[in-house]
Design a protein around this motif. Structure first.
Motif, PDB file in Angstrom:
ATOM      1  N   UNK A   5       0.858  -1.187   0.000  1.00 28.30           N
ATOM      2  CA  UNK A   5       0.000   0.000   0.000  1.00 28.30           C
ATOM      3  C   UNK A   5       0.890   1.232   0.000  1.00 28.30           C
ATOM      4  N   UNK A   6       0.426   2.289  -0.620  1.00 26.10           N
ATOM      5  CA  UNK A   6       1.183   3.536  -0.648  1.00 26.10           C
ATOM      6  C   UNK A   6       0.995   4.246   0.692  1.00 26.10           C
ATOM      7  N   UNK A   7       2.088   4.421   1.436  1.00 25.60           N
ATOM      8  CA  UNK A   7       2.010   5.088   2.733  1.00 25.60           C
ATOM      9  C   UNK A   7       2.473   6.541   2.657  1.00 25.60           C
ATOM     10  N   UNK A   8       3.173   6.875   1.589  1.00 24.74           N
ATOM     11  CA  UNK A   8       3.641   8.255   1.395  1.00 24.74           C
ATOM     12  C   UNK A   8       4.140   8.388  -0.033  1.00 24.74           C
ATOM     13  N   UNK A   9       4.445   9.603  -0.393  1.00 22.28           N
ATOM     14  CA  UNK A   9       5.071   9.881  -1.683  1.00 22.28           C
ATOM     15  C   UNK A   9       6.256  10.801  -1.424  1.00 22.28           C
ATOM     16  N   UNK A  10       7.424  10.440  -1.977  1.00 22.00           N
ATOM     17  CA  UNK A  10       8.614  11.243  -1.734  1.00 22.00           C
ATOM     18  C   UNK A  10       8.397  12.650  -2.290  1.00 22.00           C
TER      19      UNK A  10
END
Length: 304
Positions: free
Chosen positions: A32-37
Motif C-alpha cells: 500500500x502507498x504510505x507516502x510519496x517522496x
C-alpha cells in the motif's frame, strides 16, 4: 491398524504438515502507498534503510551524479526531514544503504555503498557513519554534517554491485549484480579492512540460488535480529530465513518470493525496524513509498 485409527493418524499428520507449511512460509500483504517522496532533490532513490533511532524515518540516497550525502525521509509524509552531508567521503556511484550496529557491541550506524559502475569507474568503497541523534521531529529539510566513522575499500572477482546488507553483529555483505542467466555472488567483507589505508581483496563468497532475469539484483536488507533477508530484483522481492547467522549456507537455497508492486525503476527495499513489514520505492521524482505488512509472524523458509 484399523480404519478409524488410520484416519486419525492421517489427519494428525496432515494437520502437522499444514502447521509446518504455515510456519515455514511467512506471508505479507500486498503493498500500500504510505507516502510519496516529496523532495525534488531525491530523484533517483537507489536504496533505503530504516532508522534505528528515529521512529518512522528512512534514509535514502540518489544514484550516481549526486554529492556525498544521504537523506532522512518520513515514512508518514514522504517529507525530506534532513540532508546529511558525509564529510571526507567521495561519491562515484552510491547504490545502496544499510542501517545497523556500528560494531558487535554498541552504537547505531549507517553504511553507504559506493560500489556501482554507472560512471564507468568502480569505487568498491563502503562508508560507515554514526546515525545522527539530532531531533527530526520538526525537520525542515535542513543540512547536517557528519564525519566518516570508518571506511572499507575492497576488490573482488565481480564487476558490478548494487546491494549492501549489514547483520546484527555488524558484518557487512555485498551481492554482485549480474546479467540475465547468471547467478549473483554473496560476499562478506572482512572486519580487518575497516579503517585501513589499503584495499583488501576478497576471495571468499558463495553464489546464490537465484538466476538473474535482467541485470539484477539491485538492493537488499537484513532484519535487525539478523534472521531474515530481503533481496530485490527489478521485478521481484525475495526472502530467506537465516536462523543461525550462516548466510552463506542458507542463501544458497531457494528463496521465497514476496509480494511486489511493479515500479518504474524500483531498486530500494528494506525491513521496518521490527521486521513487521518492508518498504520499497523507485528511482524517479515524487515516487510512492510502498509498505508491505506482515500478516503472520512465521520466520522459517522451506529450506531451513
Amino acid at each position: 491398524m484399523d480404519f478409524v485409527l488410520f484416519v486419525a493418524v492421517y489427519l494428525s499428520v496432515a494437520v502437522v504438515s499444514i502447521s509446518q507449511a504455515q510456519i515455514y512460509a511467512p506471508t505479507f500483504a500486498n503493498g500500500t502507498v504510505v507516502a510519496r517522496l516529496r523532495s525534488r532533490i531525491i530523484d533517483e532513490a537507489s536504496g533505503i534503510c530504516a532508522s534505528r533511532i528515529h521512529k518512522d524515518v528512512l534514509y535514502t540516497h540518489n544514484d550516481s551524479g549526486d554529492k556525498a550525502r544521504i537523506y532522512a525521509i518520513s515514512t508518514k509524509t514522504g517529507q525530506r526531514l534532513m540532508t546529511i552531508e558525509i564529510d571526507g567521503a567521495s561519491a562515484v556511484d552510491y547504490e545502496d544503504i544499510s542501517c545497523g550496529p556500528c560494531d558487535s557491541t554498541s552504537g547505531h550506524c549507517i553504511y553507504v555503498a559506493d560500489v556501482g559502475g554507472n560512471s564507468g569507474a568502480v569505487s568498491n568503497t563502503v562508508y560507515k557513519i554514526r546515525e545522527p541523534e539530532v531531533d527530526l521531529t520538526h525537520g525542515k529539510g535542513g543540512t547536517f554534517h557528519v564525519p566518516i566513522k570508518s571506511k572499507l575499500e575492497f576488490s573482488w572477482d565481480q564487476h558490478d554491485c548494487e546491494t549492501i546488507m549489514v547483520d546484527n553483529k555488524a558484518n557487512v555483505y555485498v551481492v554482485s549484480k549480474v546479467n540475465a542467466g547468471q547467478y549473483p555472488k554473496l560476499v562478506r567483507l572482512p572486519h580487518r579492512a575497516w579503517g585501513t589505508k589499503h584495499r583488501v581483496k576478497v576471495d571468499e563468497g558463495v553464489y546464490l540460488s537465484l538466476k538473474a532475469t535482467r541485470h539484477d539484483p539491485v538492493g537488499g536488507d537484513i532484519s535487525r535480529d539478523g534472521r531474515e533477508v530481503l533481496l530485490k530484483t527489478h521485478h521481484h522481492v525475495y526472502y530467506w530465513y537465516v536462523p543461525d547467522g550462516d548466510y552463506y549456507k542458507h542463501m544458497t537455497s531457494q528463496p521465497l518470493q514476496l509480494p511486489y508492486i511493479q515500479e518504474p525503476q524500483g531498486e530500494a527495499v528494506c525491513f521496518d525496524p521490527q521486521a513487521t513489514g518492508y518498504y520499497t520505492t523507485s528511482e524517479g521524482r515524487y515516487q510512492p513509498l510502498y509498505y508491505y505488512r506482515r500478516i503472520n509472524r512465521s520466520t522459517k523458509s522451506p529450506s531451513s
